[in-house]
Design a protein around this motif. Structure first.
Motif, PDB file in Angstrom:
ATOM      1  N   LYS A 121       0.883  -1.183  -0.083  1.00  0.00           N
ATOM      2  CA  LYS A 121       0.160  -0.154   0.092  1.00  0.00           C
ATOM      3  C   LYS A 121       0.919   1.339   0.027  1.00  0.00           C
ATOM      4  CE  LYS A 121      -3.961  -1.953   2.115  1.00  0.00           C
ATOM      5  NZ  LYS A 121      -5.110  -1.900   3.185  1.00  0.00           N
ATOM      6  N   LYS A 122       1.881   1.057   0.707  1.00  0.00           N
ATOM      7  CA  LYS A 122       2.734   2.265   0.774  1.00  0.00           C
ATOM      8  C   LYS A 122       3.420   2.597  -0.587  1.00  0.00           C
ATOM      9  CE  LYS A 122       7.008   4.089   3.042  1.00  0.00           C
ATOM     10  NZ  LYS A 122       8.280   3.634   3.768  1.00  0.00           N
ATOM     11  N   GLN A 123       4.075   1.533  -1.327  1.00  0.00           N
ATOM     12  CA  GLN A 123       4.578   1.687  -2.576  1.00  0.00           C
ATOM     13  C   GLN A 123       3.506   2.246  -3.753  1.00  0.00           C
ATOM     14  OE1 GLN A 123       5.958  -2.243  -3.204  1.00  0.00           O
ATOM     15  NE2 GLN A 123       8.027  -1.573  -2.866  1.00  0.00           N
ATOM     16  N   LYS A 180       0.880   4.138  -3.004  1.00  0.00           N
ATOM     17  CA  LYS A 180       0.508   5.423  -2.463  1.00  0.00           C
ATOM     18  C   LYS A 180       1.733   6.247  -2.921  1.00  0.00           C
ATOM     19  CE  LYS A 180       0.826   8.463   1.389  1.00  0.00           C
ATOM     20  NZ  LYS A 180       1.073   8.683   2.599  1.00  0.00           N
ATOM     21  N   HIS A 181       3.160   6.087  -2.965  1.00  0.00           N
ATOM     22  CA  HIS A 181       4.040   6.743  -3.577  1.00  0.00           C
ATOM     23  C   HIS A 181       4.086   6.656  -5.008  1.00  0.00           C
ATOM     24  CE1 HIS A 181       5.980   7.770   0.155  1.00  0.00           C
ATOM     25  NE2 HIS A 181       5.834   6.402   0.605  1.00  0.00           N
ATOM     26  N   SER A 232      11.538   7.576  -2.259  1.00  0.00           N
ATOM     27  CA  SER A 232      10.871   6.436  -1.706  1.00  0.00           C
ATOM     28  C   SER A 232      10.496   5.151  -2.038  1.00  0.00           C
ATOM     29  CB  SER A 232       9.703   7.001  -0.864  1.00  0.00           C
ATOM     30  OG  SER A 232       8.782   7.331  -1.798  1.00  0.00           O
TER      31      SER A 232
END
Length: 97
Positions: free
Chosen positions: A17-19, A21-22, A67
């Motif tokens: 989910k973080k990837q 989002k980025h 990131s």
């Protein structure tokens, strides 16, 4: 039988989910930069405002790229060479070549 969620988590190209989002932030920055560049070339909109949007888009792209990208090296020697190469490349760009 595996669920779609389990398959997605084990797939080698799946994103967290973080990837995700980025990655969305990266494309948002790219779109902002491209639109503001295009509008600045028309001459109908204030050039300074377009440059501010270009800078904001570029910041979004750079931050999200840092990131997302992670380098994994097989040994320390290759890692040191890569860092030295990146520093040399940055200095060459800053000098104007």
């Amino acid at each position: 039988m595996k669920s779609a969620q389990q398959i997605a988590e084990t797939h080698p190209f799946s994103l967290s989910k973080k990837q995700s989002k980025h990655l969305n932030i990266f494309w948002l920055g790219f779109i902002i930069y491209a639109i503001s560049y295009t509008l600045s070339k028309t001459g109908y909109i204030n050039y300074i405002v377009c440059q501010a949007f270009q800078a904001a888009g570029l910041v979004l792209v750079i931050i999200s790229t840092i990131s997302i990208v992670r380098f994994k090296f097989a040994n320390q020697y290759v890692q040191v060479l890569f860092v030295l190469y990146c520093l040399w490349l940055l200095l060459t760009i800053l000098r104007g070549f």
